[in-house]
Design a protein around this motif. Structure first.
Motif, PDB file in Angstrom:
ATOM      1  N   GLY A   1       0.919  -1.368  -0.185  1.00 50.44           N
ATOM      2  CA  GLY A   1      -0.012  -0.101  -0.187  1.00 50.44           C
ATOM      3  C   GLY A   1       0.990   1.199   0.017  1.00 50.44           C
ATOM      4  N   LYS A   2       2.040   1.223  -0.186  1.00 53.24           N
ATOM      5  CA  LYS A   2       2.859   2.364  -0.356  1.00 53.24           C
ATOM      6  C   LYS A   2       2.625   3.335  -1.348  1.00 53.24           C
ATOM      7  CE  LYS A   2       6.740  -0.088  -1.097  1.00 53.24           C
ATOM      8  NZ  LYS A   2       6.317  -1.486  -1.245  1.00 53.24           N
ATOM      9  N   THR A   3       2.431   2.893  -2.487  1.00 57.06           N
ATOM     10  CA  THR A   3       2.005   3.626  -3.647  1.00 57.06           C
ATOM     11  C   THR A   3       0.753   4.406  -3.319  1.00 57.06           C
ATOM     12  OG1 THR A   3       3.406   2.491  -5.182  1.00 57.06           O
ATOM     13  CG2 THR A   3       1.403   3.927  -6.136  1.00 57.06           C
ATOM     14  N   THR A   4      -0.297   3.632  -2.758  1.00 59.81           N
ATOM     15  CA  THR A   4      -1.656   4.106  -2.705  1.00 59.81           C
ATOM     16  C   THR A   4      -1.585   5.117  -1.927  1.00 59.81           C
ATOM     17  OG1 THR A   4      -2.374   1.836  -3.007  1.00 59.81           O
ATOM     18  CG2 THR A   4      -3.800   3.399  -2.287  1.00 59.81           C
ATOM     19  N   ILE A   5      -0.581   4.893  -0.696  1.00 60.37           N
ATOM     20  CA  ILE A   5      -0.666   6.031   0.476  1.00 60.37           C
ATOM     21  C   ILE A   5       0.050   7.455  -0.299  1.00 60.37           C
ATOM     22  CG2 ILE A   5       0.639   7.005   2.556  1.00 60.37           C
ATOM     23  CD1 ILE A   5       0.226   4.034   3.607  1.00 60.37           C
ATOM     24  N   GLY A   6       0.921   7.084  -1.121  1.00 58.88           N
ATOM     25  CA  GLY A   6       1.526   8.125  -1.795  1.00 58.88           C
ATOM     26  C   GLY A   6       0.608   8.795  -2.629  1.00 58.88           C
ATOM     27  N   ARG A   7       0.002   8.428  -3.324  1.00 61.54           N
ATOM     28  CA  ARG A   7      -1.066   8.835  -4.225  1.00 61.54           C
ATOM     29  C   ARG A   7      -2.037   9.582  -3.590  1.00 61.54           C
ATOM     30  NH1 ARG A   7      -0.498   5.924 -10.060  1.00 61.54           N
ATOM     31  NH2 ARG A   7       1.512   5.875  -9.915  1.00 61.54           N
ATOM     32  N   MET A   8      -2.447   9.234  -2.555  1.00 63.87           N
ATOM     33  CA  MET A   8      -3.566   9.818  -1.646  1.00 63.87           C
ATOM     34  C   MET A   8      -3.101  11.128  -1.473  1.00 63.87           C
ATOM     35  SD  MET A   8      -6.157   6.839  -0.030  1.00 63.87           S
ATOM     36  CE  MET A   8      -4.701   6.027   0.954  1.00 63.87           C
ATOM     37  N   VAL A   9      -1.669  11.076  -0.784  1.00 64.06           N
ATOM     38  CA  VAL A   9      -1.018  12.438  -0.219  1.00 64.06           C
ATOM     39  C   VAL A   9      -0.881  13.190  -1.380  1.00 64.06           C
ATOM     40  CG1 VAL A   9       1.025  13.121   0.608  1.00 64.06           C
ATOM     41  CG2 VAL A   9       0.055  11.238   1.679  1.00 64.06           C
ATOM     42  N   ALA A  10      -0.625  12.606  -2.576  1.00 65.39           N
ATOM     43  CA  ALA A  10      -0.270  13.902  -3.731  1.00 65.39           C
ATOM     44  C   ALA A  10      -1.678  14.337  -4.450  1.00 65.39           C
ATOM     45  CB  ALA A  10       0.515  13.194  -4.765  1.00 65.39           C
ATOM     46  N   GLN A  11      -2.865  13.783  -3.680  1.00 60.32           N
ATOM     47  CA  GLN A  11      -4.279  14.107  -4.302  1.00 60.32           C
ATOM     48  C   GLN A  11      -4.551  13.567  -5.634  1.00 60.32           C
ATOM     49  OE1 GLN A  11      -6.137  15.832  -2.290  1.00 60.32           O
ATOM     50  NE2 GLN A  11      -4.522  15.851  -0.792  1.00 60.32           N
ATOM     51  N   LEU A  12      -3.770  12.294  -6.036  1.00 57.59           N
ATOM     52  CA  LEU A  12      -3.995  11.603  -7.186  1.00 57.59           C
ATOM     53  C   LEU A  12      -5.139  10.736  -7.096  1.00 57.59           C
ATOM     54  CD1 LEU A  12      -0.343  11.261  -8.326  1.00 57.59           C
ATOM     55  CD2 LEU A  12      -2.217  12.765  -9.476  1.00 57.59           C
ATOM     56  N   VAL A  13      -5.408  10.122  -6.024  1.00 59.82           N
ATOM     57  CA  VAL A  13      -6.629   9.475  -5.667  1.00 59.82           C
ATOM     58  C   VAL A  13      -7.318   9.706  -4.650  1.00 59.82           C
ATOM     59  CG1 VAL A  13      -5.962   7.170  -6.964  1.00 59.82           C
ATOM     60  CG2 VAL A  13      -5.311   7.487  -4.745  1.00 59.82           C
ATOM     61  N   PRO A  14      -8.499   9.807  -4.456  1.00 59.40           N
ATOM     62  CA  PRO A  14      -9.301  10.125  -3.243  1.00 59.40           C
ATOM     63  C   PRO A  14      -9.440   9.101  -2.138  1.00 59.40           C
ATOM     64  CG  PRO A  14     -10.979   9.759  -4.888  1.00 59.40           C
ATOM     65  CD  PRO A  14      -9.622   9.480  -5.585  1.00 59.40           C
ATOM     66  N   PRO A  15      -9.037   9.540  -0.922  1.00 60.43           N
ATOM     67  CA  PRO A  15      -9.191   8.515  -0.036  1.00 60.43           C
ATOM     68  C   PRO A  15     -10.492   7.904   0.260  1.00 60.43           C
ATOM     69  CG  PRO A  15      -8.946  10.634   1.059  1.00 60.43           C
ATOM     70  CD  PRO A  15      -8.928  10.723  -0.225  1.00 60.43           C
ATOM     71  N   THR A  16     -10.741   6.540   0.446  1.00 67.26           N
ATOM     72  CA  THR A  16     -12.244   6.055   0.785  1.00 67.26           C
ATOM     73  C   THR A  16     -12.432   6.740   2.261  1.00 67.26           C
ATOM     74  OG1 THR A  16     -11.575   3.785  -0.132  1.00 67.26           O
ATOM     75  CG2 THR A  16     -13.428   3.953   1.271  1.00 67.26           C
ATOM     76  N   SER A  17     -11.633   6.813   3.152  1.00 70.96           N
ATOM     77  CA  SER A  17     -12.109   7.630   4.448  1.00 70.96           C
ATOM     78  C   SER A  17     -10.718   8.053   5.040  1.00 70.96           C
ATOM     79  CB  SER A  17     -12.842   6.560   5.337  1.00 70.96           C
ATOM     80  OG  SER A  17     -12.122   5.562   5.749  1.00 70.96           O
ATOM     81  N   GLY A  18     -10.915   8.858   5.951  1.00 72.99           N
ATOM     82  CA  GLY A  18      -9.788   9.443   6.777  1.00 72.99           C
ATOM     83  C   GLY A  18      -9.519  10.755   6.226  1.00 72.99           C
ATOM     84  N   GLY A  19      -8.682  11.471   6.813  1.00 67.26           N
ATOM     85  CA  GLY A  19      -8.432  12.671   6.334  1.00 67.26           C
ATOM     86  C   GLY A  19      -6.839  13.002   6.173  1.00 67.26           C
ATOM     87  N   ILE A  20      -6.644  13.975   5.268  1.00 72.75           N
ATOM     88  CA  ILE A  20      -5.321  14.645   4.833  1.00 72.75           C
ATOM     89  C   ILE A  20      -5.500  16.115   5.011  1.00 72.75           C
ATOM     90  CG2 ILE A  20      -3.637  14.751   3.184  1.00 72.75           C
ATOM     91  CD1 ILE A  20      -4.817  12.281   1.824  1.00 72.75           C
ATOM     92  N   ARG A  21      -4.643  16.364   6.026  1.00 72.76           N
ATOM     93  CA  ARG A  21      -4.614  17.996   6.203  1.00 72.76           C
ATOM     94  C   ARG A  21      -3.279  18.503   5.591  1.00 72.76           C
ATOM     95  NH1 ARG A  21      -8.193  20.259   9.854  1.00 72.76           N
ATOM     96  NH2 ARG A  21      -6.842  22.149  10.379  1.00 72.76           N
ATOM     97  N   PHE A  22      -3.146  19.325   4.620  1.00 75.15           N
ATOM     98  CA  PHE A  22      -2.038  20.013   4.039  1.00 75.15           C
ATOM     99  C   PHE A  22      -1.807  21.284   4.640  1.00 75.15           C
ATOM    100  CE2 PHE A  22       0.722  21.942   0.817  1.00 75.15           C
ATOM    101  CZ  PHE A  22       1.753  20.947   0.932  1.00 75.15           C
ATOM    102  N   ASP A  23      -0.563  21.480   5.121  1.00 71.16           N
ATOM    103  CA  ASP A  23      -0.713  22.694   5.772  1.00 71.16           C
ATOM    104  C   ASP A  23      -1.773  23.527   6.481  1.00 71.16           C
ATOM    105  OD1 ASP A  23       1.006  24.899   6.238  1.00 71.16           O
ATOM    106  OD2 ASP A  23       1.044  26.001   4.087  1.00 71.16           O
ATOM    107  N   GLY A  24      -2.235  22.564   7.272  1.00 72.29           N
ATOM    108  CA  GLY A  24      -3.341  23.195   8.160  1.00 72.29           C
ATOM    109  C   GLY A  24      -4.715  23.113   7.441  1.00 72.29           C
ATOM    110  N   VAL A  25      -4.749  22.762   6.071  1.00 70.46           N
ATOM    111  CA  VAL A  25      -6.056  22.567   5.454  1.00 70.46           C
ATOM    112  C   VAL A  25      -6.409  21.306   5.089  1.00 70.46           C
ATOM    113  CG1 VAL A  25      -7.367  23.680   3.301  1.00 70.46           C
ATOM    114  CG2 VAL A  25      -5.403  24.952   4.487  1.00 70.46           C
TER     115      VAL A  25
END
Ligand SMILES: Nc1ncnc2c1ncn2[C@@H]1O[C@H](COP(=O)(O)OP(=O)(O)OP(=O)(O)O)[C@@H](O)[C@H]1O
Ligand SMILES: Nc1ncnc2c1ncn2[C@@H]1O[C@H](COP(=O)(O)OP(=O)(O)OP(=O)(O)O)[C@@H](O)[C@H]1O
Ligand SMILES: [Mg+2]
Ligand SMILES: [Mg+2]
Lengths: 498, 319, 303, 336, 322
Positions: free
Chosen positions: E52-76
């Protein structure tokens, strides 16, 4: 005795109507229907007059309102006797549009049908109708005992027609193989004698060239043929070419509502621009008669007609005088036709080139029949300013009436070119009203004269049509009658050499 | 698997529905109606007669009403009567064409599949050699020849001039049925039909096999000491067939609609001939039913192709 | 290691491997020229194009000039290829017919390529919902029996050059759509497209910058096949009485004369020349198309 | 180590035709593999490792690649010694899969997707040992068990795609070993696998090889793997063997600058943290492998070599013994 | 490295619906993953293929949307951004791909590739873009004439440099490097790792560095996350993790790395069995099927990620090891 079978393409070409077995809905195909059904009266083999068929004799009353038919003594194919009840039944069925009959309008004048005895039928009309007998020749007598059980609204959809029809003709219906062929067996009890061949087969062809191939290959003994294809059999002893009058006058129709043909000089220019003689001699190989009105039969054509000889110079002058440049100029004029044969394509190409020389720019367009009919019966006049078409002009000269009489403008009738010429209409009405055949011809000559002078269309020619028969066929008779007849052809006498 | 078939069937039915709407509208947009096709212009008829005829056929109703009337009846299996054929019921008429269509199509296809695949294998194995170049050229000529011209020429040469085969039709009229007679009528149109398809299949087989031949498992097979012939036949061809199956499937799909040129030149009573006659004569009920049927066949064949694909390729799971 | 030193060393390294090769177009060109069949195809096609486009400059006859006194004449010094049923010069008609046939074929190729590519690309790149909606539409267009579609469409829009082009275009695009879509579904997951999306690229950008160049091989093959197919379809339409309206010459119209047995039998020159022209042209186009496909396929050149 | 060589390659030169040019993918290669011995062939991508193994198997792509010179002597199971290069098609076919087995890098693509694993393993058994379909399948199941696949009977009936990567690779090993070959060629058999699975496979291969006493030619570019499994190693660079010798010696005292650079640039667990904290970059070999299309004159490594002198670019250096069975293709090996 | 949190990931989960035919099982590629990245920090993400390494990386880079959970970038929170805001965010997070061959469009010149991002983001004029591209090219040590050439004319290592340069053109704040060296040859690997490290230090980049080569991660990362079947097994500062791995999986992984030192042979601990399918993971602890120290309880308890030493987290219920 060995089996004899004649196979032919009887429903190929304009006189055929393949796949239709119901004579009440037939607009053509009578050559074939006539091998197992019979009408009361029928055209003689030269199509010159009507003779008795199932009516051994018929008389018309003085006032032309009452027709008395003496019926022959014969039996239906299933053994039931043919009687005046069948005649009454058939005519009533044909008169009733509910049955899907397309004769309803033409038989609308019938007031009553009486059956004084088994072998006599008397038909009374509301008003005299000179075409009545001619119509009757296409109304095939039907067995009351077989059809009266069917609800009249269901008659048109009944399977009876294509599975077990019963007629009185020389052949009995044997079977129909969908879109392939219809097979007939000799009716031994035919009153004109037992047919000479045991079987008669009508094979279906999707196009005329395929039929000609089958004929060349010896698989069939007869078919209609396009003029050019017929020529290829010339000089071949194995085949006999049958040539006959098509009874169709070809014309270039001016749509009188299109606005560009109102000036007579323009219409004259069109006809002067076309070298009809050259086309007839080259493209038709001489097998067409030049027409200067709707008729070509000598008895219907008066002397002193304008001959509209080929004269492009004159055409140009006429156009000039009429101010063609303002009327239309060199704008393209769609030129519709429903003829899809290579020959017509050539003819139209030739005419297009000739008209182009005098400055009339027409663009031919071939359509399928329903599209053509749909368009010319509509009110969109700009879509069909000009047509190349044909109209039946015989054997009964009255046939032209529906195409030229002002009263026949659609939707009422078939005056698709919207011809409204009072004098022509007058002449037509006068001729139509004449019930005495011996006095009719001069009246039709008047129609011809009007057409020649006024040019409601530009008449072109009446071409010949062809059938080709194997030389093996004996006593075979066929002629290219409009709608396929019917005419006296004596199928029971047809024979085939081994 | 069952669920998959069910789902595809539902989607298929919806597509058929859409197809009927489409055809129905298209038909009504064409100029002329059955009556125009039917009535000989030189037959005098009154305006009232024409109205009566149209009413009898329901052609005077508004379009949606006509459509739903048709649909309502069709759902119950009643496809109405042929307007131009003296009221023959449409369903048996159309169903009757399936047999000849399939016969012609399958014989043509069988020839083209056998010849096409064999030629494709040969061409791929002998890549860029004489056999390949000549077969490929032949295939291109096959693809480039207009069907109607080959049909006309074939008919003329083999039936009229050489008289090897009968000139069209499916059975000799009036003769009792015999398989030999049927085959004699079948052979020429089937052979002509197979030209184009066979050429196409050959091209696909060739490129697909070339692709497969460079795969590693082919090398593995050689490394195992498998004979070259079996390397090709067992290991390569089976894999190469996969894409070819799709081509064959779509060919069947197209062919079901009838080989229009061949059928009309040879008077083969198939779907194409029926359809073209029906359209030319605006026989609405026949057109609707035939379209529906061929549409259903196409959808069915597509489904079967997918299932066949899964059967040949274990990697694909139909579930 | 200081950056500058490494950089200078790198420059030396790269100059070693630097075999400044030509751009992809030039390379494709040279691959194409290496393909014997393709070059032969082009060698046939170019003269055909040249002749058809210029014939009125050097040929005395016009395609629609009739001469009722010189009908059905065999090839002679006056009419090289003979004359047809109304005495038109077959050579002139062959050239004019080629012009029309190629025009119809090329125009319909352009239109259907455009429609096919656009619909396929939108389906391939537009996401699941758009994709399935679009593909059902494509399926529908494919399920439609071609005969019906052909006849109905032709009778609505009529016959003539423009309607013929339309009919042929509308009949042919679904195949392309499917191929383009299949390619793009795969392309969409390729890293460089993902990268582009990762930089915020929208549909339009992907369409122009990625979808188009990466389906160029499909487009080229389709285009050539479609030109060939268009010529054949036009001929077929003429056979059905649709298509380019006679007397305008087209190869289909000319071939159509073979429908009459007497022409088939007696005047083979009337259909053999257009027939041969058609087959040869389609063949040449196919060869060129094959060559182009290989030329645009980088795998065909071993590194 | 046994003195009887199973495979003896001398002067192997393999060329490829590309367009109208010829490239030398393998140049004057000498190598022996003895019974029970594992020889590793290492080098970067494109250095000619696979071409060497394909040359031995006679599987060079036809019409493109060919052996231009050299002899490839193989001792068959029967003891007969043949020259693979000259015996010709049918005899070579009988050797392949029978006396030699080969394991390819990609376990998925080297298995035929449309046949079950069992069928594919049984195939060489049927061909070479002449067993019936049923017997061969039983053997195949046995082989699967040998390579440690649990539930081999069920697995034999499955298709390649139904197995995990590690199991597929074990299946290809079973296939290569099906006829008990005397020589196993493994072309990067673990490159596509994860470290933990790789460890399993290496273990298995070592085990099988010891058990059956066959010779193994192991192709890889992972030096860790070499250290793990091989007895001797040959290092390739741009088509030539630049250094060869026992693993222990070569790794401890590389005598070629390329080998040395390679050894240094492999990141090692444990040392990396030290380097990072010291702020030193990882050691590297500058530049990249030259293309075979335009090899430099003389020593192909010269342009990247820190020990380069004038003479390096003048002549192609010979392979010289540096002692104790270690050879190097460097004219300055003594200084390294 | 500051203390400011640039990226906060919490409870991240990703399911993949089956594609192609029908409804197969849902693949849970990533499950309940939480971690933070501080500005300037390099976080290494390791684990076997498919973890799941790539999948996490892509979610962080906003290439795929997560099914659930949150990603805050610079507080947003990024999961609820509008399309326009998302595009702007894309400029701030860049991705470097594993495969240097697949990640560059074969039909674009290097210049076009490098300016594509600027194009999309509509930054600067045409000449400015080209200048920026050239600058990025220089920063990865490629000659300036590379700009008009095509990717296929470069070697793998050079291509990877181009990929890195492309990521740099937009001056991102966070770089996700997805196995940037796995596809490269040994001798090139080190060059690229050096380059990345160099850039990171010079430009103060924050980086999520994905790899399965533990030695490389050891060299470059400040913090390391060990992933197995979509879950975090262990997370600790790099030095701590390599010195004192606590989770049995981490230990197995470290010991499975073959050492290029022949004398260190066979100290390895070989795991049994295969990696389970993410479509059908084992109950309880996902690693238990291969774990050498698994006990019965592992089958029933999903081990929580616990902090066992300062900054050192592990998901294992056995504390009795060592
Ligand atoms: N089929 C082929 N056609 C042309 N050249 C080839 C072919 N196969 C290999 N080569 C060339 O031979 C050289 C050696 O390739 P080889 O596959 O042996 O490398 P390798 O050492 O196995 O690399 P890798 O580690 O990538 O597998 C390469 O430079 C390649 O270009
Ligand atoms: N688009 C997708 N559709 C379905 N499943 C997917 C998709 N992408 C990834 N997966 C699945 O999700 C799981 C995690 O995949 P991911 O690519 O994130 O692993 P990874 O750790 O990057 O592996 P690798 O080291 O091989 O790159 C895998 O089981 C994979 O099969
Ligand atoms: Mg290799
Ligand atoms: Mg990954």
């Amino acid at each position: 005795q060995e089996e004899k079978t004649i196979v032919g393409g009887f429903d190929v070409g304009p006189g055929g109507f393949p796949g239709n077995f119901n004579p009440l809905t037939a607009t053509a195909g009578f050559t074939w229907l006539n091998t197992y059904f019979e009408p009361l009266v029928i055209y003689t083999s030269d199509l010159s007059k009507l003779d008795g068929a199932l009516a051994s004799e018929f008389t018309v009353s003085e006032d032309s309102l009452s027709y008395t038919f003496k019926l022959v003594d014969t039996k239906w194919h299933d053994g039931e006797p043919f009687t005046s009840v069948d005649v009454k039944f058939t005519l009533e069925l044909a008169k009733n549009a509910d049955s899907g009959s397309i004769f309803a309008a033409r038989l609308a004048d019938i007031a009553s049908i009486e059956t004084p005895d088994e072998h006599t039928a008397v038909v009374k009309l509301n008003k005299p109708n000179s075409a009545f007998l001619s119509v009757l020749s296409q109304v095939m007598m039907l067995p009351q005992h077989a059809l009266s059980t069917i609800d009249i609204k269901e008659v048109a959809k009944s399977q009876w027609w294509s599975t077990k029809p019963v007629g009185t003709g020389p052949f009995k219906f044997a079977k129909y193989v969908s879109d392939q062929y219809v097979e007939m067996a000799a009716y031994d009890g035919y009153r004109g004698g037992k047919p000479k061949v045991n079987r008669l087969i009508n094979r279906y062809f999707a196009n005329a060239a395929a039929a000609v191939s089958a004929l060349s290959a010896g698989e069939i003994q007869f078919t209609f043929a396009e003029p050019d294809d017929a020529k290829t059999f010339k000089g071949n002893d194995n085949f006999r070419i049958i040539e006959g009058d098509s009874y169709v006058v070809n014309y270039i129709g001016f749509n009188h509502k299109a606005g560009i043909w109102s000036d007579l000089r323009v219409r004259q220019a069109v006809i002067h621009a076309i070298d009809r003689n050259a086309i007839i001699s080259s493209l038709f190989g001489g097998a067409a008669k030049l027409a200067n009105c709707g008729y070509v039969a000598p008895r219907l054509v008066p002397n002193g007609l304008h001959d509209y000889a080929y004269d492009p110079q004159k055409a140009k002058e006429l156009l000039e005088e009429a101010g063609w440049d303002d009327i239309n100029g060199d704008k393209a004029i769609p030129w519709l036709t429903y003829y899809n044969t290579p020959q017509v394509a050539n003819v139209m190409a030739a005419i297009q080139a000739m008209l182009a020389q005098v400055g009339i720019n027409v663009v031919p367009r071939a359509l399928d029949v329903p599209s053509y009919s749909g368009i010319v019966r509509s009110e969109k006049f700009e879509e069909f300013p000009l047509v190349y078409a044909g109209l039946q002009n015989g054997p009964n000269p009255a046939s032209l009436n529906i195409g030229l009489n002002a009263a026949q403008i659609p939707p009422a009738g078939n005056n698709i070119m919207r011809v409204e010429m009072p004098q022509l209409t007058e002449a037509l009405n006068t001729a139509m009203a004449e019930t005495d055949p011996s006095k009719a011809d001069p009246k039709w000559q008047q129609v011809c004269k009007e057409m020649n002078a006024e040019l409601p269309w530009s008449p072109m020619w009446v071409a010949s049509r062809y059938g080709v028969a194997s030389s093996k066929l004996k006593d075979f008779f066929w002629t290219p009658a409009p709608a396929g007849g019917p005419f006296v052809s004596h199928p029971e006498k047809w024979d085939i050499a081994p | 698997m069952l669920q998959y078939i069910l789902r595809r069937t539902v989607v298929g039915l919806l597509m058929l529905l859409a197809l009927t709407v489409l055809i129905f509208t298209l038909l009504r947009l064409t100029p002329g109606d059955p009556i125009d096709a039917y009535i000989n212009p030189s037959v005098p008829m009154s305006a009232a007669d024409l109205v009566a005829l149209r009413t009898r056929l329901g052609l005077d109703q508004p379009l949606p009403v006509q459509y739903f009337a048709w649909l309502g009846a069709a759902v119950t299996g009643d496809f109405g009567y042929s307007i131009q054929r003296g009221g023959e019921p449409v369903l048996p008429l159309v169903l009757g064409r399936i047999g000849p269509t399939i016969l012609l199509m399958f014989s043509g296809l069988a020839i083209s599949v056998v010849v096409g695949i064999a030629a494709g294998i040969l061409a791929a194995v002998r890549r860029n050699q004489f056999a390949d170049l000549s077969l490929s050229t032949a295939a291109f000529v096959g693809i480039s020849s207009p069907a109607f011209l080959t049909a006309l020429l074939g008919l003329y040469v083999f039936a009229v001039v050489l008289r090897w085969v009968p000139a069209g039709g499916m059975l000799t009229p009036g003769a009792p049925f015999s398989v030999g007679d049927l085959l004699a009528h079948l052979i020429l149109p089937a052979a002509l039909l197979s030209i184009g398809h066979g050429a196409l299949i050959m091209r696909y087989m060739r490129s697909s096999l070339l692709e497969v031949l460079s795969q590693e498992y082919v090398r593995t097979a050689r490394a195992k000491g498998v004979r070259e012939f079996w390397v090709i036949v067992k290991h390569a061809v089976r894999n190469a067939l996969l894409p070819v199956i799709t081509v064959i499937g779509s060919t069947i799909g197209i062919a079901i609609g009838g080989a229009i040129f061949i059928e009309s030149v040879f008077d083969w009573p198939g779907m194409g001939l029926l359809m073209i006659n029906a359209v030319v004569r605006r026989d609405y009920p026949v057109i609707m039913c035939a379209t529906l049927l061929t549409g259903a066949c196409v959808i069915l064949v597509n489904l079967l192709t997918d299932i066949a694909y899964a059967a040949v390729d274990p990697r694909i799971k139909v579930a | 290691m200081p950056l500058s030193i490494r950089a200078s060393r790198w420059r030396k390294m790269t100059s070693l491997t630097k075999t400044r090769s030509a751009g992809p177009i030039r390379r494709a060109m040279s691959r194409f020229l290496d393909n014997g069949a393709a070059v032969t195809g082009a060698g046939i096609l170019i003269p055909i194009l040249l002749f058809t486009l210029t014939y009125d400059l050097w040929w005395p006859y016009k395609p629609n000039d009739i001469d009722l006194l010189a009908m059905n004449q065999g090839p002679s010094s006056a009419h090289w290829l003979g004359s047809d049923g109304v005495g038109r010069d077959i050579m002139a008609r062959l050239m004019q017919g080629g012009r029309i046939s190629l025009l119809v074929a090329t125009a319909s190729m352009v239109i259907s390529s455009f429609i096919g590519f656009f619909i396929g690309a939108v389906a391939g790149l537009g996401g699941r919902l758009v994709d399935s909606a679009t593909m059902r539409f494509v399926d529908l267009a494919m399920t439609l029996p071609p005969i019906i579609f052909l006849l109905v469409l032709a009778s609505i829009v009529g016959s003539g050059i423009v309607p013929t082009i339309l009919v042929i275009s509308l009949l042919s695009w679904p195949v392309l759509s499917r191929m383009v879509r299949a390619r793009l579904l795969e392309l969409r997951e390729r890293d460089f497209v993902v990268a582009s999306r990762g930089m915020g690229a929208g549909l339009w950008h992907l369409l122009i910058r990625h979808a188009l160049p990466n389906t160029i091989d499909i487009l080229v093959v389709y285009a050539t096949l479609q030109v060939a197919n268009g010529i054949l379809l036009e001929a077929g339409l003429s056979f059905l009485g649709l298509g380019v309206t006679p007397p305008e010459a087209s190869w289909g119209n000319m071939l159509n004369a073979a429908r009459a047995t007497h022409v088939l039998e007696n005047y083979p020159f009337q259909w053999m020349f257009p027939g041969a022209a058609l087959v040869v042209t389609v063949l040449a186009i196919n060869f060129v198309g094959d060559g182009l496909r290989d030329a645009f396929d980088p795998r065909s050149e071993l590194k | 180590m046994s003195v009887e060589p199973i495979l003896e390659i001398s002067g192997l030169t393999t060329v490829f035709h590309i367009g109208d040019r010829e490239i030398v993918a393998v140049r004057d290669l000498n190598l022996t593999v003895a019974t029970g011995e594992t020889v590793a062939l290492v080098g970067e991508s494109g250095s000619g490792k696979s071409v060497t193994s394909l040359s031995i198997m006679g599987l060079l792509p036809r019409g493109v690649g060919r052996i231009a010179a050299g002899t490839l002597r193989l001792r068959r199971k029967t003891g007969e010694v043949v020259d693979l290069q000259t015996i010709g098609g049918e005899a070579l076919r009988r050797v392949r899969g029978n006396d030699t087995g080969m394991v390819f890098q990609e376990p998925l693509t080297s298995l035929n997707p449309v046949y079950t694993v069992g069928e594919q393993i049984a195939e060489p058994i049927r061909i070479h040992l002449g067993k019936s379909r049923r017997e061969a399948l039983a053997d195949a199941i046995q082989r699967l068990e040998d390579v440690g696949i649990p539930d081999p009977r069920r697995r034999a009936g499955q298709y390649p795609h139904e197995l995990s990567g590690g199991m597929r690779q074990r299946a290809t090993i079973a296939m290569a070993l099906a006829c008990n070959p005397t020589l196993l060629i493994a072309d990067e058999p673990t490159t596509a696998l994860d470290v933990t699975i790789q460890a399993q496979i290496l273990d298995l291969l070592g085990h099988l090889q010891r058990e059956r006493g066959m010779g193994m030619l192991f192709v890889t570019h992972n030096l860790g793997v070499v250290a793990e499994i091989a007895d001797r190693v040959a290092v390739m660079y741009a088509g030539s063997v630049v250094e060869t010798g026992s693993v222990a010696r070569v790794f401890a005292h590389p005598r070629h600058p390329y080998t040395k650079g390679l050894m240094r640039s492999v990141p090692r667990l444990g040392t990396a943290t030290r380097l990072k904290e010291a702020g030193t970059p990882l050691p590297t070999i500058a530049g990249s492998v030259p293309s075979l299309m335009n090899l430099p004159e003389g020593c192909p490594f010269a342009p990247r070599c820190p020990y380069r002198i004038e003479a390096c670019s003048e002549a192609y250096p010979p392979l010289v013994e540096t002692g104790d069975g270690q050879f190097s293709r460097c004219i300055r090996w003594q200084e390294i | 490295m500051s203390d400011e949190l640039l990226l906060e990931v919490s409870g991240l989960t990703k399911d993949f619906a089956p594609v192609a035919f029908g409804r197969g099982p849902v693949v849970r590629a990533v499950q309940d993953v939480s971690f933070n990245i501080r500005r300037g920090e390099v976080v290494g993400l390791v684990g076997e293929s498919g973890s799941g390494k790539t999948t996490i990386g892509r979610m962080v880079a906003q290439l795929v949307p997560p099914t659930s959970g949150g990603i805050r970038f610079d507080g947003v929170e990024t999961t609820s951004l509008s399309r326009r805001e998302l595009r702007r965010l894309h400029a701030r997070v860049q991705y470097i791909f594993q495969d240097p061959f697949a990640s560059l469009s074969p039909r674009m010149t290097i210049g076009e590739i490098l300016t594509e991002g600027l194009d999309i983001q509509r930054i600067g004029s045409k000449s400015e873009r080209i200048a920026k591209g050239a600058k990025a090219l220089a920063s990865v040590d490629l000659p300036p004439d590379a700009i008009s050439r095509y990717p296929h004319e470069f070697s793998g290592g050079q291509r990877q440099r181009i990929g890195i340069a492309r990521a740099l053109t937009l001056v991102p704040e966070l770089i996700v490097a997805d196995e940037p060296v796995s596809a490269l040859d040994v001798s090139i690997q080190a060059q690229i790792v050096n380059l990345l490290r160099d850039l990171q230090i010079r430009l103060g980049l924050t980086m999520l560095f994905i790899a399965h080569d533990l030695a490389v991660v050891e060299y470059i990362a400040d913090t390391v996350i060990v992933l197995y079947l979509g879950r975090i097994m262990e997370m600790a500062p790099s030095r701590e993790l390599y010195a004192r791995p606590q989770h049995p999986y981490t230990r197995a992984l470290l010991s499975a790395v073959p050492s290029p030192d022949p004398s260190k042979r066979s100290s390895r601990q070989i795991l049994k069995g295969d990696i389970p399918s993410p479509a059908n993971p084992p109950s309880g602890c996902v690693f238990r099927t291969r774990c050498p120290v698994a006990i019965e309880a592992c089958a029933s308890i999903v081990p929580p990620l616990r902090e066992t030493a300062k900054g050192h987290f592990k998901a294992c219920i056995r504390d009795d090891l060592d």
